[in-house]
Design a protein around this motif. Structure first.
Motif, PDB file in Angstrom:
ATOM      1  N   GLY A 149     -57.278 -49.796  28.481  1.00  0.00           N
ATOM      2  CA  GLY A 149     -58.692 -49.481  28.306  1.00  0.00           C
ATOM      3  C   GLY A 149     -58.903 -48.027  27.934  1.00  0.00           C
ATOM      4  N   ARG A 150     -58.154 -47.145  28.570  1.00  0.00           N
ATOM      5  CA  ARG A 150     -58.260 -45.722  28.236  1.00  0.00           C
ATOM      6  C   ARG A 150     -57.807 -45.465  26.806  1.00  0.00           C
ATOM      7  NH1 ARG A 150     -55.666 -43.274  33.716  1.00  0.00           N
ATOM      8  NH2 ARG A 150     -57.494 -43.538  35.043  1.00  0.00           N
ATOM      9  N   ALA A 151     -56.702 -46.088  26.411  1.00  0.00           N
ATOM     10  CA  ALA A 151     -56.197 -45.909  25.049  1.00  0.00           C
ATOM     11  C   ALA A 151     -57.200 -46.447  24.028  1.00  0.00           C
ATOM     12  CB  ALA A 151     -54.854 -46.610  24.888  1.00  0.00           C
ATOM     13  N   ALA A 152     -57.820 -47.572  24.329  1.00  0.00           N
ATOM     14  CA  ALA A 152     -58.825 -48.129  23.413  1.00  0.00           C
ATOM     15  C   ALA A 152     -60.028 -47.202  23.315  1.00  0.00           C
ATOM     16  CB  ALA A 152     -59.266 -49.511  23.898  1.00  0.00           C
ATOM     17  N   TRP A 153     -60.430 -46.596  24.419  1.00  0.00           N
ATOM     18  CA  TRP A 153     -61.554 -45.660  24.401  1.00  0.00           C
ATOM     19  C   TRP A 153     -61.218 -44.444  23.539  1.00  0.00           C
ATOM     20  CZ3 TRP A 153     -66.504 -45.173  25.327  1.00  0.00           C
ATOM     21  CH2 TRP A 153     -67.048 -43.910  25.452  1.00  0.00           C
ATOM     22  N   ILE A 154     -60.013 -43.895  23.708  1.00  0.00           N
ATOM     23  CA  ILE A 154     -59.599 -42.728  22.927  1.00  0.00           C
ATOM     24  C   ILE A 154     -59.536 -43.079  21.448  1.00  0.00           C
ATOM     25  CG2 ILE A 154     -57.658 -41.167  22.485  1.00  0.00           C
ATOM     26  CD1 ILE A 154     -57.137 -41.240  25.536  1.00  0.00           C
ATOM     27  N   ALA A 155     -58.946 -44.205  21.110  1.00  0.00           N
ATOM     28  CA  ALA A 155     -58.840 -44.612  19.704  1.00  0.00           C
ATOM     29  C   ALA A 155     -60.232 -44.852  19.106  1.00  0.00           C
ATOM     30  CB  ALA A 155     -57.987 -45.874  19.585  1.00  0.00           C
ATOM     31  N   GLY A 156     -61.111 -45.478  19.848  1.00  0.00           N
ATOM     32  CA  GLY A 156     -62.454 -45.762  19.343  1.00  0.00           C
ATOM     33  C   GLY A 156     -63.270 -44.509  19.100  1.00  0.00           C
ATOM     34  N   ALA A 170     -46.562 -57.319  40.870  1.00  0.00           N
ATOM     35  CA  ALA A 170     -46.964 -57.755  39.529  1.00  0.00           C
ATOM     36  C   ALA A 170     -48.459 -57.525  39.316  1.00  0.00           C
ATOM     37  CB  ALA A 170     -46.614 -59.224  39.324  1.00  0.00           C
ATOM     38  N   ALA A 171     -49.262 -57.791  40.324  1.00  0.00           N
ATOM     39  CA  ALA A 171     -50.705 -57.572  40.210  1.00  0.00           C
ATOM     40  C   ALA A 171     -51.010 -56.084  40.061  1.00  0.00           C
ATOM     41  CB  ALA A 171     -51.416 -58.144  41.435  1.00  0.00           C
ATOM     42  N   THR A 172     -50.288 -55.245  40.779  1.00  0.00           N
ATOM     43  CA  THR A 172     -50.488 -53.798  40.681  1.00  0.00           C
ATOM     44  C   THR A 172     -50.132 -53.293  39.293  1.00  0.00           C
ATOM     45  OG1 THR A 172     -50.000 -53.560  43.032  1.00  0.00           O
ATOM     46  CG2 THR A 172     -49.852 -51.578  41.681  1.00  0.00           C
ATOM     47  N   VAL A 173     -49.012 -53.748  38.761  1.00  0.00           N
ATOM     48  CA  VAL A 173     -48.592 -53.336  37.425  1.00  0.00           C
ATOM     49  C   VAL A 173     -49.580 -53.820  36.378  1.00  0.00           C
ATOM     50  CG1 VAL A 173     -46.807 -53.686  35.670  1.00  0.00           C
ATOM     51  CG2 VAL A 173     -46.147 -53.132  37.998  1.00  0.00           C
ATOM     52  N   ALA A 174     -50.048 -55.053  36.510  1.00  0.00           N
ATOM     53  CA  ALA A 174     -51.021 -55.599  35.562  1.00  0.00           C
ATOM     54  C   ALA A 174     -52.317 -54.800  35.601  1.00  0.00           C
ATOM     55  CB  ALA A 174     -51.287 -57.069  35.869  1.00  0.00           C
ATOM     56  N   HIS A 175     -52.749 -54.415  36.784  1.00  0.00           N
ATOM     57  CA  HIS A 175     -53.982 -53.623  36.912  1.00  0.00           C
ATOM     58  C   HIS A 175     -53.814 -52.254  36.253  1.00  0.00           C
ATOM     59  CE1 HIS A 175     -56.836 -50.942  39.036  1.00  0.00           C
ATOM     60  NE2 HIS A 175     -57.649 -51.966  38.833  1.00  0.00           N
ATOM     61  N   LYS A 176     -52.698 -51.593  36.496  1.00  0.00           N
ATOM     62  CA  LYS A 176     -52.458 -50.281  35.892  1.00  0.00           C
ATOM     63  C   LYS A 176     -52.348 -50.387  34.371  1.00  0.00           C
ATOM     64  CE  LYS A 176     -50.235 -48.053  39.821  1.00  0.00           C
ATOM     65  NZ  LYS A 176     -49.008 -47.438  40.329  1.00  0.00           N
ATOM     66  N   LEU A 177     -51.700 -51.436  33.890  1.00  0.00           N
ATOM     67  CA  LEU A 177     -51.558 -51.642  32.451  1.00  0.00           C
ATOM     68  C   LEU A 177     -52.916 -51.879  31.808  1.00  0.00           C
ATOM     69  CD1 LEU A 177     -49.625 -52.028  30.030  1.00  0.00           C
ATOM     70  CD2 LEU A 177     -49.573 -54.452  30.609  1.00  0.00           C
TER      71      LEU A 177
END
Length: 105
Positions: free
Chosen positions: A53-60, A41-48
């Protein structure tokens, strides 16, 4: 003295029992699967979080490159139209038709 000797032997026996119980519990398959699930669960949360963050950077950055100049240009055009309307009213000429309107028949 005999009462102190009994307390020490009882507490030693008690700590060894606790040590055996805690080692037995930590080796339990239920505990192992619980730790594995928490780790997954921690691994999935970290990847998510990382992909969000990457998607927010691209959108911004896309917004800054494409949308902000468009907004600035539309504002500039609106200011020019208001300035023309103000000059026309000061000179006393009739208001011109909006630039967006098509040719009149």
């Amino acid at each position: 003295m005999s009462s102190r000797g009994k307390k020490n032997s009882a507490s030693n026996g008690g700590s060894s029992i606790l040590a055996r119980v805690s080692s037995t519990i930590s080796e339990s398959p239920v505990v192992y699967h619980g730790k594995k699930a928490a780790s997954d669960a921690a691994t999935v949360a970290h990847k998510l979080l990382k992909s969000t963050g990457r998607a927010a950077w691209i959108a911004g950055t896309t917004f800054l490159i494409l949308v902000v100049p468009l907004i600035i240009e539309m504002d500039r055009e609106q200011q020019m139209a208001e300035l023309e309307m103000q000059q026309a009213s000061l000179l006393g000429s009739p208001a011109a038709a909006p630039a967006m309107a098509g040719p009149q028949k």
